[in-house]
Structures are given as structure tokens and as C-alpha cells.
Design a protein around this motif. Structure first.
Motif, PDB file in Angstrom:
ATOM      1  N   ARG A 191      -5.088  -3.724  -1.347  1.00 59.70           N
ATOM      2  CA  ARG A 191      -6.421  -3.802  -0.732  1.00 59.70           C
ATOM      3  C   ARG A 191      -7.003  -5.209  -0.880  1.00 59.70           C
ATOM      4  O   ARG A 191      -7.676  -5.689   0.022  1.00 59.70           O
ATOM      5  CB  ARG A 191      -7.346  -2.769  -1.341  1.00 59.70           C
ATOM      6  CG  ARG A 191      -6.854  -1.371  -1.078  1.00 59.70           C
ATOM      7  CD  ARG A 191      -7.973  -0.393  -0.948  1.00 59.70           C
ATOM      8  NE  ARG A 191      -7.425   0.953  -0.868  1.00 59.70           N
ATOM      9  CZ  ARG A 191      -7.252   1.603   0.258  1.00 59.70           C
ATOM     10  NH1 ARG A 191      -7.551   1.046   1.379  1.00 59.70           N
ATOM     11  NH2 ARG A 191      -6.749   2.824   0.249  1.00 59.70           N
ATOM     12  N   ASN A 192      -6.756  -5.869  -2.021  1.00 62.52           N
ATOM     13  CA  ASN A 192      -7.219  -7.249  -2.180  1.00 62.52           C
ATOM     14  C   ASN A 192      -6.517  -8.165  -1.190  1.00 62.52           C
ATOM     15  O   ASN A 192      -7.133  -9.061  -0.617  1.00 62.52           O
ATOM     16  CB  ASN A 192      -6.984  -7.736  -3.611  1.00 62.52           C
ATOM     17  CG  ASN A 192      -7.957  -7.124  -4.589  1.00 62.52           C
ATOM     18  OD1 ASN A 192      -8.971  -6.557  -4.203  1.00 62.52           O
ATOM     19  ND2 ASN A 192      -7.648  -7.224  -5.862  1.00 62.52           N
ATOM     20  N   LEU A 214      -5.285  -7.283   1.690  1.00 60.49           N
ATOM     21  CA  LEU A 214      -5.808  -6.946   3.012  1.00 60.49           C
ATOM     22  C   LEU A 214      -7.166  -7.619   3.236  1.00 60.49           C
ATOM     23  O   LEU A 214      -7.412  -8.186   4.298  1.00 60.49           O
ATOM     24  CB  LEU A 214      -5.939  -5.430   3.144  1.00 60.49           C
ATOM     25  CG  LEU A 214      -6.356  -4.885   4.496  1.00 60.49           C
ATOM     26  CD1 LEU A 214      -5.321  -5.252   5.555  1.00 60.49           C
ATOM     27  CD2 LEU A 214      -6.512  -3.381   4.422  1.00 60.49           C
ATOM     28  N   LEU A 251       0.825  -1.208   0.000  1.00 63.68           N
ATOM     29  CA  LEU A 251       0.000   0.000   0.000  1.00 63.68           C
ATOM     30  C   LEU A 251       0.860   1.260   0.000  1.00 63.68           C
ATOM     31  O   LEU A 251       0.575   2.223  -0.727  1.00 63.68           O
ATOM     32  CB  LEU A 251      -0.936   0.002   1.219  1.00 63.68           C
ATOM     33  CG  LEU A 251      -2.043  -1.048   1.204  1.00 63.68           C
ATOM     34  CD1 LEU A 251      -2.798  -1.036   2.525  1.00 63.68           C
ATOM     35  CD2 LEU A 251      -2.993  -0.801   0.050  1.00 63.68           C
ATOM     36  N   THR A 267      -4.654  -1.454  -5.561  1.00 62.73           N
ATOM     37  CA  THR A 267      -5.692  -2.478  -5.728  1.00 62.73           C
ATOM     38  C   THR A 267      -5.205  -3.814  -5.198  1.00 62.73           C
ATOM     39  O   THR A 267      -5.932  -4.511  -4.480  1.00 62.73           O
ATOM     40  CB  THR A 267      -6.074  -2.603  -7.212  1.00 62.73           C
ATOM     41  OG1 THR A 267      -6.511  -1.326  -7.682  1.00 62.73           O
ATOM     42  CG2 THR A 267      -7.175  -3.615  -7.411  1.00 62.73           C
TER      43      THR A 267
END
Length: 158
Positions: free
Chosen positions: A69-70, A72, A13, A66
Motif C-alpha cells: 500500500r505504501n 501504491l 499485495l 503495508t
């Protein structure tokens, strides 16, 4: 367990945000350089050295964000699954087999005003709820209320 997975996600991130910031700075520098030149031949070096790499960094940053976040979300789902598996009773009869004893056995029937189901009094969905009231028989007969799939009160009446 959770912190170990999250430590691997945070660098992705941060890298995504850094790439987005660097790309934005390069695009602004490229725009500033192009805006000061009158002829297209003199604008091309700014496009080639700043604007195109800046746009590529913005795209790379978006992909990294992206992906982070995926990852996570996947870590959170894994953690919840681990908690769910750990919460299973030790004396389970086996995988895929339903327990032979019902979840609730009370003969008293309750409903929640405005709800669509009727329950046994010891059903976990209504147990301890102050707003739960005794079932109105005419609502059950009219079909406005259905039996709870958790405590299965209809089987007790048969």
C-alpha cells in the motif's frame, strides 16, 4: 507509465493476502490439533508445527500489505507530480521566480456567498461560477472578507 509501476505493486499485495490466508489456515489447524489433546506434551507439536508458523505468516502478510500500500501510494504521488511538472508553462521565467503579470486583471470584484475571500471577476476561483455575486463594500470594510491570495485584488486598489 502508471501501469508499469502498478504491476510491481500488485504482486506484493497478492503475496501479503496469500501469507495472511495461509497463516490463518495454519492457526486454525493448530488450534484444532491442540483442542483434541488433553496433555500439554501432546499439544506442543501442534503449536510448533502450525500455530507459531501461522502467526509468523500473519505478521509477514501484514508487513507485505503495508509495504504494498505504501508503494501504491508512492506510485500515485509520483504520477501526480509528473502531471504537475508536465503542466508547467514552457515560457516560465525560471525556477522559483514569480511571473510578472498578475493571474487576474479585472477591476470587477466578486465574492461567493458564505465565502471568506473577495476576488477579481476573472480569478480562476470564481470565474464561471453562477453563484458568485458582486462584493458588498461593507463586508470588505468590516474585515469579514479578505483578499484572494491568487488574484490579489487588494494590490489593484492601492
Amino acid at each position: 507509465m502508471r501501469t508499469a509501476r502498478l504491476r510491481t505493486v500488485h504482486p506484493v499485495l497478492w503475496a501479503g493476502w496469500a501469507a495472511l490466508a495461509a497463516g490463518a489456515v495454519l492457526c486454525v489447524l493448530g488450534w484444532y490439533g491442540v483442542s483434541g489433546e488433553r496433555f500439554a506434551e501432546r499439544q506442543l507439536p501442534y503449536l510448533a508445527s502450525c500455530t507459531v508458523p501461522g502467526a509468523a505468516l500473519i505478521v509477514a502478510g501484514a508487513v507485505l500489505l503495508t509495504q504494498g500500500r505504501n508503494a501504491l501510494a508512492a506510485a500515485r504521488v509520483e504520477e501526480l507530480y509528473g502531471l504537475l511538472v508536465a503542466a508547467e508553462p514552457v515560457d516560465a521565467e525560471g525556477p522559483g521566480q514569480a511571473p510578472t503579470t498578475p493571474l487576474a486583471v479585472s477591476a470587477d470584484l466578486l465574492m461567493v456567498p458564505g465565502g471568506t475571500l473577495w476576488h477579481r471577476a476573472d480569478c480562476p476561483l470564481v470565474a464561471g461560477k453562477a453563484e458568485a455575486v458582486p462584493v458588498d463594500a461593507r463586508l470588505v470594510r468590516s474585515g469579514e472578507l479578505g483578499p484572494c491570495p491568487i488574484c490579489e485584488p487588494a494590490e489593484a486598489d492601492d
